[in-house]
Design an enzyme around this catalytic site. Structure first.
Site, PDB file in Angstrom:
ATOM      1  N   LYS A   1     -33.095 -12.775  18.994  1.00  0.00           N
ATOM      2  CA  LYS A   1     -33.043 -13.877  18.030  1.00  0.00           C
ATOM      3  C   LYS A   1     -31.841 -14.755  18.349  1.00  0.00           C
ATOM      4  CE  LYS A   1     -34.894 -11.423  13.967  1.00  0.00           C
ATOM      5  NZ  LYS A   1     -36.119 -12.202  13.767  1.00  0.00           N
TER       6      LYS A   1
ATOM      7  N   ARG B   1     -43.671  -4.000  12.480  1.00  0.00           N
ATOM      8  CA  ARG B   1     -45.030  -3.447  12.474  1.00  0.00           C
ATOM      9  C   ARG B   1     -45.124  -2.184  13.334  1.00  0.00           C
ATOM     10  NH1 ARG B   1     -47.279  -9.095  14.688  1.00  0.00           N
ATOM     11  NH2 ARG B   1     -45.480  -9.738  13.437  1.00  0.00           N
TER      12      ARG B   1
HETATM   13  N1  BES Z   1     -37.366  -9.234  10.384  1.00  0.00           N
HETATM   14  C1  BES Z   1     -38.133 -10.282  10.930  1.00  0.00           C
HETATM   15  C2  BES Z   1     -38.781 -11.185   9.866  1.00  0.00           C
HETATM   16  C3  BES Z   1     -37.828 -11.932   8.962  1.00  0.00           C
HETATM   17  C4  BES Z   1     -37.464 -13.229   9.262  1.00  0.00           C
HETATM   18  C5  BES Z   1     -37.367 -11.358   7.814  1.00  0.00           C
HETATM   19  C6  BES Z   1     -36.599 -13.910   8.436  1.00  0.00           C
HETATM   20  C7  BES Z   1     -36.506 -12.046   6.956  1.00  0.00           C
HETATM   21  C8  BES Z   1     -36.129 -13.323   7.273  1.00  0.00           C
HETATM   22  C9  BES Z   1     -39.232  -9.720  11.796  1.00  0.00           C
HETATM   23  O1  BES Z   1     -38.941  -8.534  12.439  1.00  0.00           O
HETATM   24  C10 BES Z   1     -39.498 -10.733  12.857  1.00  0.00           C
HETATM   25  O2  BES Z   1     -38.625 -10.958  13.636  1.00  0.00           O
HETATM   26  N2  BES Z   1     -40.688 -11.305  12.845  1.00  0.00           N
HETATM   27  C11 BES Z   1     -41.074 -12.263  13.816  1.00  0.00           C
HETATM   28  C12 BES Z   1     -42.465 -11.911  14.277  1.00  0.00           C
HETATM   29  C13 BES Z   1     -42.917 -12.641  15.495  1.00  0.00           C
HETATM   30  C14 BES Z   1     -42.067 -12.275  16.678  1.00  0.00           C
HETATM   31  C15 BES Z   1     -44.353 -12.292  15.762  1.00  0.00           C
HETATM   32  C16 BES Z   1     -41.059 -13.635  13.155  1.00  0.00           C
HETATM   33  O3  BES Z   1     -41.347 -13.739  11.981  1.00  0.00           O
HETATM   34  O4  BES Z   1     -40.692 -14.595  13.830  1.00  0.00           O
HETATM   35 MN    MN Z   2     -37.933  -8.803  14.282  1.00  0.00          MN
END
Ligand code: BES
Ligand code: MN
Ligand code: ZN
Length: 503
Positions: A285, A359
Site C-alpha cells: 500500500k 479473504r
Molecule cells: N484492509 C483492506 C481494506 C480496507 C481499506 C479497510 C481501507 C479499511 C480501510 C483490505 O485488506 C484491502 O487491502 N483490500 C483491497 C482489496 C483489493 C486488493 C482487491 C482494497 O480494498 O483495495
Molecule cells: Mn489488504
C-alpha cells in the site's frame, strides 16, 4: 462512571448538573416549562437569547442558584420528535459531554420523552450513548487537559412519559434493566475501540489471545482456545498462515465459546477479520493508505468485545467467536504474487494480489468455524474492501448473505442497535472474475464490484450454512467525532452482534 436509574422526581436532584433532552422548541416541552417556572423564567429566557432550538448537539445552560437543589441545568438538543435509536444514543453522549465540560462529578439525566413502546430502547440508547460519549483514547497523551475530568456518577431519571403510563415496557424494573443493558453494550463498544486504536506493535495476534483469555476469565460461561502456528498448520490452515508468514510475530487462531446454562436453542458463530496490521504485503500500500491499517482488526475487535457483553447479559444460544489473527507484512519469507495456496477446505487459490489478504485469512477461518462449531448461523465481520466504502460511504456497512431469512433478521437487529447497514447483492455474474488459469480460484477480481467479488470469494468457503458477511471497512473507524462516535476506532457492530445474540 457509575450509572443508576431512579424514579424519583428530577427537580429534587442535587446533582452538579441536571440535563434535560429537548426535541425542537423548548417552550413546547411541559417538563422544561416546569423547570423554567422554578427558575422564575430564566431558563427559557436563556434559551431564547442563545436561539436554542433543540437541534442535535445544541445545549443551553442556566444556573438555578437557590431555586433548585442541582448545581446547573442544561437543555440538550435532541433533534425532532421522530427520533431514531441512533439519535437517542447521541443524546446520552451530548449530555455526558456537557457534564464533562462543566466539570460535573454527578450528572442527573432526564430521559427524553418516550412512549410505552419506545421506553426501553430510549433508556438503553441513552445509557449506551453516555458511556460512548465518555470515551477517550488518551493513554499516549502526556498532558491531559482539564476538560478530561470525567463524570463519576450518572443518575437517569425516568419520569417523563408521553401519554398513558406504560403497562409493560417502561416500568421502573424494565427501565433499570434496559439501562444496564445499554451500559454493558457501551462498555463493550469502548473495549473494541481501545483494541482498534491501540498501535499494532502492541495489539498483535498474541495480544488478542491475551485479551480473549481475560474475557473468558471474567465469565464462567466463556472458554477460550488460542492456537499457535503449529496447531493451525496441523489443521491445514495454509491459506491463513500464508498471510502472516512475512511477519516476525506469530499468527494466532482464537476461538471463544459461550455456553448457556440450559440446553442451547441454536449455535451462532461470529468470525472477525483480525489482520492486526495490513501493509498490503508485496502488493504494498502507499503510505497514505497504510497509515491507518492498524484498524484492519476492527471485525476481530467487534466479535471479541461483543462476547464480553453477551456473557454479561446472557443468551439462550451457544455462541462462538473465532478470529484468525496475523500481520500482513513484507520480508524474505513473505507471501509472493503468483503463489498457489492450499486452503483448509482443499481449494487451491492463486494469489494475484497480496493486499487482498483478508479473504485468505477469513476463508480458512470460515472453514474452521463450520468444521469445529457446526453453526446454525454463521457471521463474519471484516474491514475487507475499500470498494465497500466507495459503494456505501464511510458510515454504512455492506451486508451480504446467502440466506434471505437470516439477512432480514440481521438487518432488523442492526436497526434496533442503531447501526447503519445495507444489503448488497452477491451477483453470481461477477464470479468469473475469480477464475484462475492455474488454480481453483484467484484472490482478487476487477475494480468494479470489488466488495461483491470479495463476498463471492468468502461464499465459496461457506458450504450449506446460513451466512451473513458484514464489510465494515468504512464504519470501523472515522476521522472526526460526531455524537456518540469518537474519532478513531468506533467499535462498530458490537451493538448489533449483542442485539442478535441476546434477543
Ligand atoms: N484492509 C483492506 C481494506 C480496507 C481499506 C479497510 C481501507 C479499511 C480501510 C483490505 O485488506 C484491502 O487491502 N483490500 C483491497 C482489496 C483489493 C486488493 C482487491 C482494497 O480494498 O483495495
Ligand atoms: Mn489488504
Ligand atoms: Zn486488509
Amino acid at each position: 462512571m457509575e450509572i443508576t436509574y431512579t424514579s424519583s422526581a428530577p427537580l429534587k436532584s442535587n446533582a452538579d448538573l441536571l440535563a434535560i433532552p429537548v426535541y425542537g422548541d423548548p417552550a413546547e416541552d411541559a417538563f422544561v416549562r416546569a423547570v423554567d417556572e422554578a427558575l422564575g423564567g430564566r431558563l427559557l429566557a436563556q434559551a431564547a437569547t442563545e436561539s436554542f432550538k433543540g437541534k442535535p448537539g445544541q445545549s443551553c445552560i442556566a444556573y438555578p442558584g437557590d431555586a433548585l437543589p442541582c448545581g446547573a441545568v442544561a437543555l440538550i438538543g435532541g433533534g425532532n420528535k421522530k427520533t431514531t435509536n441512533a439519535a437517542s444514543r447521541n443524546i446520552g453522549a451530548y449530555a455526558y459531554k456537557v457534564g464533562r465540560r462543566l466539570k460535573a462529578k454527578t450528572l442527573a439525566l432526564v430521559l427524553p420523552p418516550f412512549t410505552a413502546r419506545t421506553a426501553d430502547s430510549v433508556a438503553q440508547m441513552v445509557a449506551e450513548g453516555a458511556v460512548l460519549g465518555s470515551y477517550k483514547f488518551n493513554k499516549y497523551i502526556s498532558e491531559k487537559t482539564a476538560t478530561e475530568q470525567p463524570v463519576a456518577m450518572l443518575t437517569i431519571h425516568g419520569d417523563r412519559v408521553v401519554g398513558k403510563r406504560p403497562k409493560k415496557g417502561g416500568a421502573p424494573r424494565t427501565l433499570k434493566a434496559s439501562i444496564a443493558r445499554g451500559a454493558t453494550i457501551g462498555a463493550a463498544t469502548c473495549h473494541a475501540r481501545d483494541m482498534v486504536n491501540e498501535p499494532a506493535e502492541f495489539l498483535n495476534p498474541s495480544e488478542v489471545g491475551n485479551i480473549a483469555k481475560e474475557i473468558a476469565k471474567k465469565h464462567p460461561s466463556v472458554s477460550v482456545k488460542v492456537l499457535g502456528e503449529k496447531e493451525c498448520e496441523k489443521l491445514g490452515m495454509t491459506m491463513f498462515l500464508a498471510v502472516g508468514r512475512g511477519s516476525d510475530r506469530e499468527s494466532r487462531l482464537i476461538h471463544m465459546t459461550y455456553k448457556p446454562a440450559r440446553k442451547a436453542k441454536k449455535v451462532i458463530t461470529f468470525v472477525g477479520k483480525g489482520v492486526t496490521f495490513d501493509s498490503g504485503g508485496y502488493s504494498l500500500k502507499p503510505s497514505s493508505a497504510m497509515v491507518d491499517m492498524k484498524i484492519d482488526m476492527g471485525g476481530c475487535a467487534a466479535v471479541v468485545s461483543a462476547m464480553d457483553a453477551i456473557a454479561t447479559i446472557g443468551s439462550p444460544y451457544e455462541i462462538h467467536v473465532i478470529t484468525a489473527c496475523c500481520e500482513n507484512l513484507v520480508s524474505g519469507n513473505a507471501l509472493l504474487l503468483g503463489d498457489v495456496l492450499n486452503a483448509m477446505d482443499g481449494t487451491t487459490v492463486e494469489v494475484t494480489n497480496t493486499d487482498a489478504e483478508g479473504r485468505l485469512t477469513l476463508g480458512d477461518a470460515l472453514t474452521y468455524a463450520q468444521e469445529k462449531t457446526s453453526p446454525d448461523e454463521l457471521f463474519d465481520f471484516a474491514t475487507l474492501t475499500g470498494a465497500s466504502m466507495v459503494a456505501l460511504g464511510a458510515h454504512t456497512a455492506g451486508v451480504f448473505s446467502n440466506n434471505e431469512k437470516l439477512a432480514r433478521t440481521w438487518l432488523k437487529a442492526a436497526d434496533s442497535a442503531g447501526e447503519d447497514m445495507w444489503r448488497m447483492p452477491l451477483n453470481k455474474k461477477l464470479k468469473s472474475q475469480l477464475k484462475s488459469p492455474i488454480a481453483d480460484m484467484r484472490n482478487n477480481g476487477e475494480r468494479y464490484g470489488g466488495a461483491i467479488t470479495a463476498g463471492l470469494f468468502l461464499e465459496h468457503f461457506v458450504k450449506d450454512t446460513a451466512w451473513v458477511h458484514v464489510d465494515l471497512a468504512g464504519p470501523a473507524s472515522v476521522n472526526r467525532e460526531s455524537g456518540s462516535t469518537m474519532r478513531g476506532g468506533t467499535g462498530f457492530a458490537v451493538a448489533s452482534i449483542v442485539e442478535h445474540a441476546t434477543r
